[in-house]
Design a protein around this motif. Structure first.
Motif: not given
Length: 237
Positions: A49-57
């Motif tokens: 798993g790789m971190y996704v910024p809040p602007s994307i999800a």
């Protein structure tokens, strides 16, 4: 189950495993059976798993730190070994021993550092242990046959070391070791009916596994059951 929501990824590639195994076996009618197995595995396109910024999800679950998406990383390594011993069948007593250990690393991982629920820093981690790898474990089983095998009492002991190689990228924590024991009794009434019973977690040990999930909505560990009893009726037709 780290403290993140997860997104799927239709672009994921299947993992490709390149593995070498080495096995040694020794059998003797009076000494029993000894087996030793070792392996080394090189995995391409390992799924993590790789971190996704809040602007994307944005996360949908209360209490999580953020969102990760399943992605492929170029490579990962796993290795381990297992030792097995079984006593010969020429005696009334019988016993067995098994010991196993597995390790794994992600050569280049990312650790997400939060403060008050906000992401402060993404730090590169070299040779980060892979998440959800069980620690060193040993099992011992002993039983004895009375009346030509009609009555067979037995005991078993499970010993698990602490997991002191947690994954930084998954915010894993070290897990304490534990020892549990059990007792059993088997009555072979005839060739068609067997009655078996026993006690699991004989000393009512409070423990949890490294792979146990946490209680949903909290950071509390989910413990295994305490002392329990069981009875089985086995019919052979």
């Amino acid at each position: 189950y780290d403290r993140y929501d997860y997104l799927g990824n239709p672009q994921l590639k299947p993992e490709v495993n390149h593995e070498a195994d080495l096995k040694f076996e020794y059998k003797n009618n009076r000494a029993g059976y000894i087996g030793v197995t070792g392996f080394f595995s090189y995995v391409n396109d390992y799924i993590t798993g790789m971190y996704v910024p809040p602007s994307i999800a944005k996360p949908q679950t209360a209490g999580v730190l953020g969102v990760k998406q399943f992605e492929n990383i170029p490579e990962a390594y796993l290795w381990g070994w297992e030792l097995t011993y079984r006593s010969p069948a020429v005696y009334n007593w019988s016993g067995g021993l098994s010991v196993a250990r597995t390790c794994g690393i992600n050569p280049e991982a990312e650790e997400y550092i939060f403060e008050s629920g906000n992401l402060q820093e993404i730090k590169k981690v070299n040779n980060d242990p892979l998440p959800e790898i069980p620690p060193l474990e040993a099992r011992i089983e002993l039983d004895y046959s009375f009346f030509k095998g009609s009555l067979v009492p037995g005991i078993n002991v499970r010993m698990v070391a602490k997991q002191d190689r947690p994954s930084a990228s998954y915010n894993e924590e070290e897990t304490p070791g534990f020892v549990t024991a059990g007792a059993s009794m088997k009555w072979n009434f005839n060739e068609y009916l067997t009655v078996a019973g026993g006690i699991n977690n004989l000393f009512d040990k409070a423990y949890y596994e490294h792979l146990n999930r946490r209680i949903i909505g909290s950071m509390k560990n989910l413990y295994e059951p305490g002392r329990s009893f069981y009875v089985n009726l086995i019919f052979k037709l």
